[in-house]
Motif scaffolding. Structure first.
Motif, PDB file in Angstrom:
ATOM      1  N   GLU A 252      35.494   5.365 -27.181  1.00  0.00           N
ATOM      2  CA  GLU A 252      34.734   4.883 -28.344  1.00  0.00           C
ATOM      3  C   GLU A 252      33.956   6.004 -29.023  1.00  0.00           C
ATOM      4  OE1 GLU A 252      32.375   1.301 -27.598  1.00  0.00           O
ATOM      5  OE2 GLU A 252      30.993   1.911 -29.200  1.00  0.00           O
ATOM      6  N   ILE A 253      33.297   6.853 -28.225  1.00  0.00           N
ATOM      7  CA  ILE A 253      32.493   7.923 -28.827  1.00  0.00           C
ATOM      8  C   ILE A 253      33.305   9.215 -28.819  1.00  0.00           C
ATOM      9  CG2 ILE A 253      30.348   9.244 -28.690  1.00  0.00           C
ATOM     10  CD1 ILE A 253      28.948   6.914 -27.563  1.00  0.00           C
TER      11      ILE A 253
ATOM     12  N   LYS B 292      27.136  12.743 -31.015  1.00  0.00           N
ATOM     13  CA  LYS B 292      26.781  11.348 -30.702  1.00  0.00           C
ATOM     14  C   LYS B 292      26.694  11.152 -29.199  1.00  0.00           C
ATOM     15  CE  LYS B 292      27.966   7.960 -34.152  1.00  0.00           C
ATOM     16  NZ  LYS B 292      29.214   7.660 -34.877  1.00  0.00           N
ATOM     17  N   MET B 293      27.629  11.774 -28.499  1.00  0.00           N
ATOM     18  CA  MET B 293      27.636  11.667 -27.038  1.00  0.00           C
ATOM     19  C   MET B 293      26.362  12.311 -26.478  1.00  0.00           C
ATOM     20  SD  MET B 293      29.645  10.360 -24.763  1.00  0.00           S
ATOM     21  CE  MET B 293      31.431  10.441 -24.765  1.00  0.00           C
TER      22      MET B 293
ATOM     23  N   GLN C  73      23.199  10.245 -26.204  1.00  0.00           N
ATOM     24  CA  GLN C  73      23.096   9.317 -25.073  1.00  0.00           C
ATOM     25  C   GLN C  73      21.958   9.707 -24.126  1.00  0.00           C
ATOM     26  OE1 GLN C  73      24.509   6.541 -23.672  1.00  0.00           O
ATOM     27  NE2 GLN C  73      25.281   6.261 -25.738  1.00  0.00           N
TER      28      GLN C  73
END
Ligand code: GLN
Length: 368
Positions: free
Chosen positions: A304-305, A310-311, A314
């Protein structure tokens, strides 16, 4: 662990060189989340969390450089503890970011975490950064809790727009329960939230690029069969042997350490690390605990990522403890309406694992 008659029953998958938040960066393929096989277990110690969640073993060990014990614990619904920097020897652990890495337990409950900590904590001649602070009998002090806890909640964390609404509501609800139980919960300011991820990624990639320099095909590990001299041995071994994420971090780390940029990035990040440490120490002068969410979301889908930045986001709630060197634990108190578990995170002052475990045990029993 072996000296205490632990039975080691297997090795567990994790992201390559512990770099990742989803366990998708592994040569063995991804780990699946036992709660939903279409989702990731979190990373990098995803295999360790999934194995405990699925009942494949009683407990496991993971390594945490920026959240790799706590975030998978949150995604898989188990307990995950990152000890204070220096509490557990790193001897035998393959280094990612040497000034951040700690080994810690992933378990079904706090008591198991306390028992394992009693065994693995302490000074070790093979790791000069391991502390000689005496190791308390953690499992005997799970009930020794101050009557009224002073708990700090940094408002900048809660106002971060990365956080899932339900996780935020649940967190606010937990605060209300704690107040009702007679504890003092105070919103405090931690003004460096936006600097945490950049600081973490500058410093850990710098350390990783240096640590991974030893994988040159000459000493140990993989060596390219296509090389003909020293230069091509280095070049091809490293090009073929390392995965994409690891290469990205080696390049980033080499860049921030390069002569022209060292001061602009590496030295600056070290200074920010000092500010973060000082502010954290200051908060613990007046508070027993800092309470935080563990991760901004529940487990996301496999594949999904795709955007590395973006990862990296987390880790927004977990890197603080590694940058400052404090112990932190994720406990599985949340159940999302999407049917996935999530954790809440407690942090204490350095070498206060005793208090951390006692508070975690109390919250596991009292909060719902
Ligand atoms: N997800 C973080 C990273 O990729 C944390 C990794 C870790 O703690 N080993 O760096």
């Amino acid at each position: 662990m072996l000296n205490e008659d632990a039975i080691i029953i297997g090795r567990l998958n994790c992201d390559e060189f512990a770099m990742g938040s989803s366990n998708e960066n592994s040569i063995y393929g991804p780990v699946l989340n036992p709660h939903d096989l279409t989702k990731v277990p979190g990373g990098s110690s995803g295999g360790s969390a999934a194995a405990v969640a699925e009942g494949l073993c009683l407990a496991s060990l993971g390594s945490d450089t920026g959240g790799s014990i706590r975030q998978p614990a949150s995604f898989c619904g188990v307990v995950g503890l990152k000890p204070s920097y220096g509490r557990v020897s790193r001897h035998g652990l393959i280094a990612y970011g040497s000034s951040f890495d700690q080994i810690g337990p992933l378990t079904n409950n706090i008591e198991d975490a306390a028992i394992i900590m009693e065994v693995i904590a302490g000074q070790d001649d093979y790791d000069s950064t391991s502390s000689n602070e005496p190791v308390p009998e953690y499992s005997n002090s799970l009930k020794s809790l101050p009557k009224s806890l002073h708990i700090a909640v940094p408002s900048e964390y809660l106002n971060s727009n990365a956080i899932d609404n339900e996780i935020k509501d649940d967190f606010i609800n937990k605060i209300a329960q704690l107040k009702e139980l007679g504890h003092k919960v105070k919103e405090v300011s931690f003004p460096y939230v936006d600097s945490l991820i950049p600081t973490y990624y500058v410093l850990t990639t710098a350390e990783a690029s240096s640590n991974l320099a030893r994988y040159d095909g000459a000493h140990y590990g993989y060596r390219s069969k296509n090389s003909k001299d020293i230069e091509t041995t280095y070049f091809k071994t490293r090009s073929e042997g390392f995965g994409l994420e690891v290469k990205r971090r080696i390049m980033l780390g080499t860049f921030v350490l390069s002569a022209g940029y060292y001061d602009a990035y590496y030295t600056k990040a070290l200074r920010v690390r000092r500010l973060i440490k000082d502010k954290t120490d200051e908060l613990f002068k007046a508070h027993d605990l800092i309470l935080l969410p563990t991760a901004p979301t529940t487990a996301f889908g496999l594949d999904e990522i795709k955007d590395p930045i973006k990862m990296y986001l987390q880790d927004i709630f977990t890197v603080h403890a590694n940058i400052a060197g404090n112990p932190a634990i994720s406990i599985p108190l949340g159940n999302h309406t999407n049917n996935m578990p999530f954790g809440i995170q407690l942090m204490t002052n350095k070498f206060e694992e005793e208090k951390l475990l006692a508070c975690a045990s109390y919250m596991m029993n009292e909060l719902n």
